[in-house]
Scaffold this motif. Structure first.
Motif, PDB file in Angstrom:
ATOM      1  N   ILE A  28       0.801  -0.856   0.029  1.00  0.00           N
ATOM      2  CA  ILE A  28       0.085  -0.140   0.019  1.00  0.00           C
ATOM      3  C   ILE A  28       0.793   1.045   0.050  1.00  0.00           C
ATOM      4  O   ILE A  28       1.849   1.179   0.655  1.00  0.00           O
ATOM      5  CB  ILE A  28      -0.896  -0.065   1.073  1.00  0.00           C
ATOM      6  CG1 ILE A  28      -1.909   1.298   1.065  1.00  0.00           C
ATOM      7  CG2 ILE A  28      -0.104   0.101   2.470  1.00  0.00           C
ATOM      8  CD1 ILE A  28      -3.011   1.150   2.251  1.00  0.00           C
ATOM      9  N   THR A  29       0.528   2.212  -0.965  1.00  0.00           N
ATOM     10  CA  THR A  29       0.964   3.664  -0.799  1.00  0.00           C
ATOM     11  C   THR A  29      -0.028   4.622  -0.425  1.00  0.00           C
ATOM     12  O   THR A  29      -1.022   4.582  -1.048  1.00  0.00           O
ATOM     13  CB  THR A  29       1.780   3.872  -2.120  1.00  0.00           C
ATOM     14  OG1 THR A  29       2.838   2.782  -2.040  1.00  0.00           O
ATOM     15  CG2 THR A  29       2.371   5.332  -1.911  1.00  0.00           C
ATOM     16  N   PHE A  30       0.345   5.409   0.344  1.00  0.00           N
ATOM     17  CA  PHE A  30      -0.747   6.759   0.935  1.00  0.00           C
ATOM     18  C   PHE A  30       0.106   7.691   1.491  1.00  0.00           C
ATOM     19  O   PHE A  30       1.034   7.857   1.908  1.00  0.00           O
ATOM     20  CB  PHE A  30      -1.729   6.027   1.816  1.00  0.00           C
ATOM     21  CG  PHE A  30      -1.281   5.589   3.200  1.00  0.00           C
ATOM     22  CD1 PHE A  30      -1.307   6.494   4.298  1.00  0.00           C
ATOM     23  CD2 PHE A  30      -0.841   4.369   3.177  1.00  0.00           C
ATOM     24  CE1 PHE A  30      -0.812   6.182   5.538  1.00  0.00           C
ATOM     25  CE2 PHE A  30      -0.193   3.939   4.535  1.00  0.00           C
ATOM     26  CZ  PHE A  30      -0.330   4.608   5.659  1.00  0.00           C
ATOM     27  N   GLU A  31      -0.666   9.013   1.219  1.00  0.00           N
ATOM     28  CA  GLU A  31      -0.127  10.133   2.155  1.00  0.00           C
ATOM     29  C   GLU A  31      -0.874  10.292   3.171  1.00  0.00           C
ATOM     30  O   GLU A  31      -2.113  10.015   3.534  1.00  0.00           O
ATOM     31  CB  GLU A  31      -0.645  11.265   0.992  1.00  0.00           C
ATOM     32  CG  GLU A  31       0.254  11.319  -0.174  1.00  0.00           C
ATOM     33  CD  GLU A  31      -0.185  12.550  -1.215  1.00  0.00           C
ATOM     34  OE1 GLU A  31      -0.650  13.195  -0.688  1.00  0.00           O
ATOM     35  OE2 GLU A  31       0.404  12.342  -2.305  1.00  0.00           O
ATOM     36  N   ASN A  32      -0.229  11.102   4.151  1.00  0.00           N
ATOM     37  CA  ASN A  32      -0.521  11.137   5.673  1.00  0.00           C
ATOM     38  C   ASN A  32      -0.002  12.210   6.161  1.00  0.00           C
ATOM     39  O   ASN A  32       1.361  12.533   6.018  1.00  0.00           O
ATOM     40  CB  ASN A  32      -0.209   9.714   6.238  1.00  0.00           C
ATOM     41  CG  ASN A  32      -1.130   9.840   7.778  1.00  0.00           C
ATOM     42  OD1 ASN A  32      -1.874  10.650   7.976  1.00  0.00           O
ATOM     43  ND2 ASN A  32      -0.555   8.842   8.653  1.00  0.00           N
ATOM     44  N   ILE A  33      -0.432  12.891   7.067  1.00  0.00           N
ATOM     45  CA  ILE A  33       0.257  13.846   8.026  1.00  0.00           C
ATOM     46  C   ILE A  33       0.706  12.900   9.322  1.00  0.00           C
ATOM     47  O   ILE A  33      -0.013  12.167   9.691  1.00  0.00           O
ATOM     48  CB  ILE A  33      -0.603  14.851   8.513  1.00  0.00           C
ATOM     49  CG1 ILE A  33      -1.231  15.770   7.348  1.00  0.00           C
ATOM     50  CG2 ILE A  33       0.254  15.723   9.740  1.00  0.00           C
ATOM     51  CD1 ILE A  33      -2.025  16.769   7.654  1.00  0.00           C
ATOM     52  N   TRP A  43       4.009  16.333   5.919  1.00  0.00           N
ATOM     53  CA  TRP A  43       3.265  15.532   5.205  1.00  0.00           C
ATOM     54  C   TRP A  43       4.201  14.208   4.630  1.00  0.00           C
ATOM     55  O   TRP A  43       5.317  14.567   4.197  1.00  0.00           O
ATOM     56  CB  TRP A  43       2.732  16.255   3.681  1.00  0.00           C
ATOM     57  CG  TRP A  43       1.602  16.877   3.814  1.00  0.00           C
ATOM     58  CD1 TRP A  43       1.291  18.182   4.089  1.00  0.00           C
ATOM     59  CD2 TRP A  43       0.219  16.090   3.750  1.00  0.00           C
ATOM     60  NE1 TRP A  43      -0.066  18.272   4.401  1.00  0.00           N
ATOM     61  CE2 TRP A  43      -0.800  17.176   4.089  1.00  0.00           C
ATOM     62  CE3 TRP A  43      -0.158  14.568   3.520  1.00  0.00           C
ATOM     63  CZ2 TRP A  43      -2.240  17.027   4.249  1.00  0.00           C
ATOM     64  CZ3 TRP A  43      -1.593  14.609   3.704  1.00  0.00           C
ATOM     65  CH2 TRP A  43      -2.410  15.725   3.831  1.00  0.00           C
ATOM     66  N   GLY A  44       3.596  13.162   4.657  1.00  0.00           N
ATOM     67  CA  GLY A  44       4.551  12.045   4.191  1.00  0.00           C
ATOM     68  C   GLY A  44       3.903  11.068   3.092  1.00  0.00           C
ATOM     69  O   GLY A  44       2.707  10.862   3.324  1.00  0.00           O
ATOM     70  N   GLU A  45       4.617  10.658   2.350  1.00  0.00           N
ATOM     71  CA  GLU A  45       4.079   9.529   1.437  1.00  0.00           C
ATOM     72  C   GLU A  45       4.566   8.289   2.207  1.00  0.00           C
ATOM     73  O   GLU A  45       5.994   7.988   2.219  1.00  0.00           O
ATOM     74  CB  GLU A  45       4.590   9.694   0.049  1.00  0.00           C
ATOM     75  CG  GLU A  45       4.136   8.458  -0.912  1.00  0.00           C
ATOM     76  CD  GLU A  45       4.686   8.844  -2.430  1.00  0.00           C
ATOM     77  OE1 GLU A  45       4.017   9.259  -3.203  1.00  0.00           O
ATOM     78  OE2 GLU A  45       5.722   8.575  -2.380  1.00  0.00           O
ATOM     79  N   LEU A  65       9.268   5.906   4.142  1.00  0.00           N
ATOM     80  CA  LEU A  65       8.421   7.146   4.201  1.00  0.00           C
ATOM     81  C   LEU A  65       9.162   8.384   3.649  1.00  0.00           C
ATOM     82  O   LEU A  65      10.279   8.525   3.722  1.00  0.00           O
ATOM     83  CB  LEU A  65       8.263   7.433   5.737  1.00  0.00           C
ATOM     84  CG  LEU A  65       8.011   8.762   6.355  1.00  0.00           C
ATOM     85  CD1 LEU A  65       6.342   8.956   5.725  1.00  0.00           C
ATOM     86  CD2 LEU A  65       7.918   8.751   7.848  1.00  0.00           C
ATOM     87  N   ARG A  66       8.460   8.784   2.845  1.00  0.00           N
ATOM     88  CA  ARG A  66       9.087  10.144   2.044  1.00  0.00           C
ATOM     89  C   ARG A  66       8.488  11.327   2.422  1.00  0.00           C
ATOM     90  O   ARG A  66       7.162  11.430   2.402  1.00  0.00           O
ATOM     91  CB  ARG A  66       8.956   9.799   0.519  1.00  0.00           C
ATOM     92  CG  ARG A  66       9.822  10.774  -0.152  1.00  0.00           C
ATOM     93  CD  ARG A  66       9.815  10.356  -1.829  1.00  0.00           C
ATOM     94  NE  ARG A  66       9.006  11.201  -2.382  1.00  0.00           N
ATOM     95  CZ  ARG A  66       8.078  11.237  -3.522  1.00  0.00           C
ATOM     96  NH1 ARG A  66       8.088   9.863  -4.100  1.00  0.00           N
ATOM     97  NH2 ARG A  66       7.424  12.376  -3.993  1.00  0.00           N
ATOM     98  N   ASP A  67       9.337  12.418   2.844  1.00  0.00           N
ATOM     99  CA  ASP A  67       8.753  13.608   3.190  1.00  0.00           C
ATOM    100  C   ASP A  67       8.398  14.513   2.007  1.00  0.00           C
ATOM    101  O   ASP A  67       9.023  14.903   0.983  1.00  0.00           O
ATOM    102  CB  ASP A  67       9.882  14.718   3.845  1.00  0.00           C
ATOM    103  CG  ASP A  67       9.300  16.005   4.353  1.00  0.00           C
ATOM    104  OD1 ASP A  67       8.163  16.354   3.809  1.00  0.00           O
ATOM    105  OD2 ASP A  67       9.902  16.420   5.282  1.00  0.00           O
ATOM    106  N   ILE A  68       6.869  14.914   1.758  1.00  0.00           N
ATOM    107  CA  ILE A  68       6.397  15.370   0.688  1.00  0.00           C
ATOM    108  C   ILE A  68       5.639  16.813   0.943  1.00  0.00           C
ATOM    109  O   ILE A  68       4.863  17.226   0.306  1.00  0.00           O
ATOM    110  CB  ILE A  68       5.392  14.467  -0.139  1.00  0.00           C
ATOM    111  CG1 ILE A  68       4.152  14.042   0.757  1.00  0.00           C
ATOM    112  CG2 ILE A  68       6.010  13.355  -0.837  1.00  0.00           C
ATOM    113  CD1 ILE A  68       2.969  13.414  -0.115  1.00  0.00           C
TER     114      ILE A  68
END
Length: 84
Positions: A28-33, A43-45, A65-68
């Motif tokens: 799974i891949t999602f964006e989240n605070i 914000w992280g992906e 975890l990537r900082d977006i």
């Protein structure tokens, strides 16, 4: 555990959706605070996927975890400029 990705502003539906995917052993891949250790938010992906051995057993998870945050700032500026 995925609970380390949770912050006070995490949307419950995102956390629920990710937990369901993990239980099904699906990537799974999602964006989240999410929160840093110091409590600051960004914000992280998040991409999480299971690692399966040759016998078909899940051995562990790998998470990236990537900082977006910067991307979200730019997207917000673009939306605001289009309203003008």
């Amino acid at each position: 555990t995925p609970s380390i990705l949770k912050s006070p502003r995490t949307r419950l539906e995102d956390l629920t959706h990710s937990m369901e995917a993990l239980h099904r052993r699906e990537p799974i891949t999602f964006e989240n605070i999410t929160s840093r250790k110091d409590g600051s938010e960004f914000w992280g992906e998040i991409s999480i996927f299971p690692v399966i051995d040759v016998t078909g057993n899940q051995t562990h998870w790998v998470a990236i975890l990537r900082d977006i945050t910067e991307r979200h700032v730019i997207e917000d500026r673009l939306r605001q400029s289009q309203r003008m």
